[in-house]
Design a protein around this motif. Structure first.
Motif, PDB file in Angstrom:
ATOM      1  N   HIS A  29       0.843  -1.199   0.000  1.00 47.76           N
ATOM      2  CA  HIS A  29       0.000   0.000   0.000  1.00 47.76           C
ATOM      3  C   HIS A  29       0.880   1.251   0.000  1.00 47.76           C
ATOM      4  O   HIS A  29       0.662   2.177  -0.773  1.00 47.76           O
ATOM      5  CB  HIS A  29      -0.931  -0.017   1.216  1.00 47.76           C
ATOM      6  N   ASP A  30       1.910   1.263   0.866  1.00 50.07           N
ATOM      7  CA  ASP A  30       2.845   2.394   0.894  1.00 50.07           C
ATOM      8  C   ASP A  30       3.532   2.573  -0.459  1.00 50.07           C
ATOM      9  O   ASP A  30       3.711   3.696  -0.927  1.00 50.07           O
ATOM     10  CB  ASP A  30       3.906   2.198   1.977  1.00 50.07           C
ATOM     11  N   ARG A  32       2.362   1.788  -3.394  1.00 50.97           N
ATOM     12  CA  ARG A  32       1.389   2.380  -4.325  1.00 50.97           C
ATOM     13  C   ARG A  32       1.225   3.876  -4.055  1.00 50.97           C
ATOM     14  O   ARG A  32       1.129   4.680  -4.992  1.00 50.97           O
ATOM     15  CB  ARG A  32       0.045   1.667  -4.226  1.00 50.97           C
ATOM     16  N   LEU A  33       1.180   4.267  -2.771  1.00 51.46           N
ATOM     17  CA  LEU A  33       1.076   5.688  -2.446  1.00 51.46           C
ATOM     18  C   LEU A  33       2.275   6.453  -2.996  1.00 51.46           C
ATOM     19  O   LEU A  33       2.125   7.513  -3.609  1.00 51.46           O
ATOM     20  CB  LEU A  33       0.965   5.896  -0.938  1.00 51.46           C
ATOM     21  N   ARG A  34       3.484   5.926  -2.783  1.00 53.73           N
ATOM     22  CA  ARG A  34       4.688   6.598  -3.287  1.00 53.73           C
ATOM     23  C   ARG A  34       4.665   6.685  -4.810  1.00 53.73           C
ATOM     24  O   ARG A  34       5.040   7.695  -5.382  1.00 53.73           O
ATOM     25  CB  ARG A  34       5.941   5.874  -2.807  1.00 53.73           C
ATOM     26  N   ALA A  35       4.234   5.603  -5.463  1.00 52.73           N
ATOM     27  CA  ALA A  35       4.162   5.595  -6.927  1.00 52.73           C
ATOM     28  C   ALA A  35       3.183   6.640  -7.448  1.00 52.73           C
ATOM     29  O   ALA A  35       3.353   7.164  -8.549  1.00 52.73           O
ATOM     30  CB  ALA A  35       3.778   4.200  -7.430  1.00 52.73           C
ATOM     31  N   SER A  36       2.175   6.971  -6.633  1.00 54.76           N
ATOM     32  CA  SER A  36       1.192   7.981  -7.046  1.00 54.76           C
ATOM     33  C   SER A  36       1.657   9.404  -6.716  1.00 54.76           C
ATOM     34  O   SER A  36       0.934  10.357  -6.955  1.00 54.76           O
ATOM     35  CB  SER A  36      -0.165   7.707  -6.395  1.00 54.76           C
ATOM     36  N   GLY A  37       2.857   9.531  -6.124  1.00 52.92           N
ATOM     37  CA  GLY A  37       3.403  10.854  -5.856  1.00 52.92           C
ATOM     38  C   GLY A  37       3.419  11.276  -4.402  1.00 52.92           C
ATOM     39  O   GLY A  37       3.849  12.383  -4.084  1.00 52.92           O
ATOM     40  N   VAL A  38       2.960  10.422  -3.494  1.00 53.97           N
ATOM     41  CA  VAL A  38       2.967  10.762  -2.075  1.00 53.97           C
ATOM     42  C   VAL A  38       4.406  10.795  -1.580  1.00 53.97           C
ATOM     43  O   VAL A  38       5.194   9.900  -1.872  1.00 53.97           O
ATOM     44  CB  VAL A  38       2.140   9.741  -1.260  1.00 53.97           C
ATOM     45  N   ILE A  77      -0.087  13.600   1.995  1.00 56.79           N
ATOM     46  CA  ILE A  77      -0.974  12.983   1.014  1.00 56.79           C
ATOM     47  C   ILE A  77      -2.013  13.997   0.555  1.00 56.79           C
ATOM     48  O   ILE A  77      -2.301  14.969   1.244  1.00 56.79           O
ATOM     49  CB  ILE A  77      -1.661  11.727   1.577  1.00 56.79           C
ATOM     50  N   GLU A  78      -2.566  13.741  -0.614  1.00 55.75           N
ATOM     51  CA  GLU A  78      -3.683  14.542  -1.119  1.00 55.75           C
ATOM     52  C   GLU A  78      -4.917  13.658  -1.134  1.00 55.75           C
ATOM     53  O   GLU A  78      -4.845  12.482  -1.505  1.00 55.75           O
ATOM     54  CB  GLU A  78      -3.387  15.071  -2.515  1.00 55.75           C
ATOM     55  N   LEU A  88      -6.798   6.139   3.470  1.00 56.16           N
ATOM     56  CA  LEU A  88      -5.449   5.913   2.959  1.00 56.16           C
ATOM     57  C   LEU A  88      -4.477   5.595   4.093  1.00 56.16           C
ATOM     58  O   LEU A  88      -3.660   4.679   3.998  1.00 56.16           O
ATOM     59  CB  LEU A  88      -4.960   7.130   2.170  1.00 56.16           C
TER      60      LEU A  88
END
Length: 108
Positions: A29-30, A32-38, A77-78, A88
């Motif tokens: 999950h982390d 995926r968050l990083r891959a989305s720009g977090v 995060i956004e 999230l």
């Protein structure tokens, strides 16, 4: 979208007693968050900075916050809503490994 800062608290003992499959899902999950720009990272050793009345900065090794668990990491995060930000944060390693995550709305 609104921005939220998350602060994760947790310790090695809680992490170690968490089922490895649960930990793996949380780490995925982390990722995926990083891959989305977090922006997310584990916490290092802090320092405290003061510059009272612009007299010149002083730096002292920390930490200075007190909590039942040590600070383990941070993220920005956004999300559309606080509820979405909570969802999230609820799947991150600190949340599932017997720690806790604070979600702080950021204001302009």
């Amino acid at each position: 979208m609104a921005k939220f800062m998350t602060i994760g608290y947790g310790d090695q003992q809680g992490y170690d007693r968490t089922d490895p499959a649960v930990r793996d899902r949380a780490h995925a999950h982390d990722a995926r968050l990083r891959a989305s720009g977090v922006e997310a990272a584990m916490a290092g050793s802090p320092v405290q900075v003061r510059n009272h009345a612009e007299s010149g900065p002083t730096v002292q090794d920390g930490p200075f916050m007190t909590a039942a668990l040590p600070v383990a990491g941070f993220a920005v995060i956004e999300a559309e809503t606080l509820d979405e930000a909570v969802a999230l944060a609820s799947a991150t390693p600190c949340a599932v490994a017997y720690g806790v995550v604070e979600v702080w709305p950021l204001r302009d």
